[in-house]
Design an enzyme around this catalytic site. Structure first.
Site, PDB file in Angstrom:
ATOM      1  N   ASP A   1      60.693   9.067  35.917  1.00 30.56           N
ATOM      2  CA  ASP A   1      61.048   8.637  37.268  1.00 30.56           C
ATOM      3  C   ASP A   1      61.413   7.161  37.331  1.00 30.56           C
ATOM      4  OD1 ASP A   1      60.850  10.991  38.611  1.00 30.56           O
ATOM      5  OD2 ASP A   1      58.743  10.744  39.136  1.00 30.56           O
TER       6      ASP A   1
ATOM      7  N   TYR B   1      51.628  10.504  26.953  1.00 31.47           N
ATOM      8  CA  TYR B   1      51.871   9.484  27.984  1.00 31.47           C
ATOM      9  C   TYR B   1      50.718   8.491  27.995  1.00 31.47           C
ATOM     10  CZ  TYR B   1      55.601  12.213  30.269  1.00 31.47           C
ATOM     11  OH  TYR B   1      56.769  12.866  30.561  1.00 31.47           O
TER      12      TYR B   1
END
Lengths: 248, 248
Positions: free
Chosen positions: A55, A113
């Site tokens: 994003d 992540y």
């Protein structure tokens, strides 16, 4: 003309991008890379496939992409050429020839992540785009209890943006832990796949647990309810890094 | 109305500033801080004095400023109010009451600057504003020899921008060393005062020595010649940090 598939590892500072995926009239990582490849291929379009989207504001230390090219240049020359043409907030850290069957997205078996926060009492201007400032004490024992409930295979609907179109929301969280160095915390997630906003919603929930705004014992109930409204706030993008993509 | 002098430690990311010192029609650190203080003082101007200027793109981890104010609020409230109003690339890390005789610039007895470089083969997007990318091997023994020639009291005219108006260019470099962590180098300078661009010109020269473009044995000659053209290139601003200002 021999077509060769290339696999690249790409690092980017997401601060000034509207995310990875190409979109008209906005600056994206895929858009910038495709523009560079087009220049290198006499103005012919070259499609870039990433392991997944990130994003706006989200960073990548080790995003993986693939593309096909007929150019006959060495891996070293590729790396040099790409890095001389990409903008300074994108860097290619590795490139190698890949089998025709390789696919940056479908061949991925695990992803990692990281989410960075710092708990210093005052804002750090040097970290404002690179970590979340969370100036509150965090209770490690409570966070550990919450983490134990989250690790494993679950339907993560409660930790997924309600906007998601995916039907199957069962994912396996293989690792969820954290490292602390002074007042900097790094949460590390490894899983077979992640839903939209999943890492950020889990981090938001863990921070609420750690600062004693909610009990870690709510977690099993939040998971089974499959309701996004029950989990914590979505943590902001600047702390999130797509760290590594794993292949066979 | 009692006037109180305040001493503050300020940290800023210099990337988006035209330097510290206030100038019309451009964004400066002093300008932003004075704008905040003006708002806190019913639109009356409050003059901010810094320990010294920093150039466009140069950072500060511990810049020191002073100002006078009649406001009767606690140090803790000052810190909170200032940090809630300053832009995200400036942060106040400490504030304390100071004697009327204190002066951020004239009371300083020593200053410490750091200059960061990294030698990784590819650019790091996360460091592009915060360290110089210098992807060449550096010979430590040669750098050490050059450093030994620079430490001490010298006329540093050769390591000073030719634009400088200051007459006396004799300064004492008390410390000049470096720390290496993986491929990141931090050069540390402590001195009784620094001339315009002095740290950046010394770093530029040390890098030329370290990458064997010039001999460290030139240094004594460069110093006595007092000619800016003989020293190395001015290293770029993004690696430089005003780290700490020392007072009695």
């Amino acid at each position: 003309m021999q077509i060769q598939k290339y696999k690249c590892i790409v690092s980017y500072d997401g601060s000034n991008f509207s995310g990875f995926q190409i979109q008209p009239q906005t600056r994206t990582v895929q858009g910038e890379i495709e523009a560079v490849l087009k220049k290198m291929h006499q103005n012919r379009s070259v499609k870039v496939v990433g392991s997944g989207r990130t994003d706006a504001g989200v960073h990548a230390y080790g995003q993986v992409i693939h593309f096909d090219s007929p150019l006959e240049i060495s891996d070293h020359q590729w790396l040099k050429a790409l890095n001389s043409m990409t903008p300074p907030d994108i860097s290619f850290t590795a490139i190698e020839k890949a089998d025709a069957s390789f696919h940056a997205r479908y061949s991925a078996i695990k992803k990692e992540y990281h989410y960075k926060i710092y708990t210093a009492p005052t804002r750090d201007p040097f970290r404002r785009h690179f970590a979340l400032h969370y100036p509150y004490p965090l209770n490690k024992a409570l966070i550990d209890t919450a983490i134990a409930h989250l690790i494993g295979t679950h339907d993560f609907t409660s930790f997924c943006s309600a906007k998601t179109a995916v039907d199957d929301k069962v994912r396996t969280l293989l690792t969820l832990d954290y490292e602390i160095a002074d007042d900097h915390w790094t949460f590390r997630f490894v899983g077979d796949g992640f839903l939209y906003n999943m890492v950020r919603i889990i981090v938001g929930t863990l921070l609420e647990v750690g600062s004693e705004k909610r009990s870690p014992d709510e977690l099993p109930w939040i998971i089974v309810q499959r309701d996004r409204k029950l989990a914590g706030k979505t943590a902001p993008p600047e702390g999130l890094y797509l760290w590594r993509v794993y292949y066979e």
